[in-house]
Design a protein around this motif. Structure first.
Motif, PDB file in Angstrom:
ATOM      1  N   UNK A  61     -49.112  24.122  55.361  1.00 29.62           N
ATOM      2  CA  UNK A  61     -50.157  24.688  56.211  1.00 29.62           C
ATOM      3  C   UNK A  61     -51.340  23.746  56.294  1.00 29.62           C
ATOM      4  N   UNK A  62     -51.993  23.700  57.459  1.00 27.06           N
ATOM      5  CA  UNK A  62     -53.250  22.983  57.635  1.00 27.06           C
ATOM      6  C   UNK A  62     -54.253  24.015  58.134  1.00 27.06           C
ATOM      7  N   UNK A  82     -60.498  18.563  61.054  1.00 28.17           N
ATOM      8  CA  UNK A  82     -61.365  17.999  62.099  1.00 28.17           C
ATOM      9  C   UNK A  82     -60.569  17.205  63.140  1.00 28.17           C
ATOM     10  N   UNK A  83     -59.262  17.153  62.985  1.00 21.15           N
ATOM     11  CA  UNK A  83     -58.416  16.474  63.965  1.00 21.15           C
ATOM     12  C   UNK A  83     -58.578  14.968  63.981  1.00 21.15           C
ATOM     13  N   UNK A  84     -58.870  14.373  62.833  1.00 31.69           N
ATOM     14  CA  UNK A  84     -59.097  12.920  62.777  1.00 31.69           C
ATOM     15  C   UNK A  84     -57.797  12.135  62.932  1.00 31.69           C
ATOM     16  N   UNK A 135     -61.690  22.907  73.071  1.00 32.62           N
ATOM     17  CA  UNK A 135     -62.981  22.970  72.388  1.00 32.62           C
ATOM     18  C   UNK A 135     -63.033  21.960  71.244  1.00 32.62           C
ATOM     19  N   UNK A 136     -61.940  21.846  70.518  1.00 34.66           N
ATOM     20  CA  UNK A 136     -61.828  20.874  69.427  1.00 34.66           C
ATOM     21  C   UNK A 136     -60.354  20.598  69.157  1.00 34.66           C
ATOM     22  N   UNK A 137     -60.083  19.590  68.337  1.00 35.35           N
ATOM     23  CA  UNK A 137     -58.717  19.193  68.006  1.00 35.35           C
ATOM     24  C   UNK A 137     -58.427  19.530  66.545  1.00 35.35           C
ATOM     25  N   UNK A 138     -57.160  19.791  66.257  1.00 31.85           N
ATOM     26  CA  UNK A 138     -56.727  19.939  64.877  1.00 31.85           C
ATOM     27  C   UNK A 138     -55.247  19.649  64.775  1.00 31.85           C
ATOM     28  N   UNK A 139     -54.815  19.310  63.547  1.00 32.23           N
ATOM     29  CA  UNK A 139     -53.406  19.046  63.295  1.00 32.23           C
ATOM     30  C   UNK A 139     -52.725  20.359  62.959  1.00 32.23           C
TER      31      UNK A 139
END
Length: 125
Positions: free
Chosen positions: A20-21, A26-28, A64-68
């Motif tokens: 799980x993430x 922060x989707x880096x 809105x934002x990125x994530x893995x």
């Protein structure tokens, strides 16, 4: 039941698989870059919280934002490289064995008759 594996130098090691993430991601993309197994994928999150694909021009404005996200957990080899490079420590891992057979492997093992040849049958829920 396997307690650990022995590496080439004789030390004991027990893999822990990415499961799980969480939302603090922060989707880096650091974890994605070190993973050689295509376990995770970068996705966009809309303001509503809906997970949407990244790279589709029609949906890019809604991101809105990125994530893995963990896309293929069965591909994880438990090396831990993703956890070592994560600046937010937002990943959860699970131990490699539960009663001798990994939880995500049970349906596959059942479908291929593997459990009929092993003594795990009585131990599984």
């Amino acid at each position: 039941m396997v307690d650990s594996f022995v590496s080439r130098d004789g030390s004991h090691w027990l893999p822990e698989y990415l499961s799980w993430i969480d939302e603090s991601c922060i989707g880096c993309g650091r974890c994605f870059k070190v993973c050689s197994r295509d376990v995770m994928r970068l996705r966009g999150i809309a303001a509503s919280g809906e997970i949407i694909g990244a790279g589709d021009e029609a949906e890019d404005d809604a991101i809105d934002r990125m994530l893995m996200i963990v896309d293929h957990p069965g591909r994880c080899i438990g090396c831990g490289a993703c956890a070592r490079v994560c600046p937010k420590n937002c990943q959860s891992h699970i131990k490699s064995f539960d009663n001798g057979l990994h939880l995500w492997a049970r349906p596959l093992a059942r479908s291929h008759g593997f459990l009929d040849r092993m003594d795990f049958k009585e131990q599984l829920p």
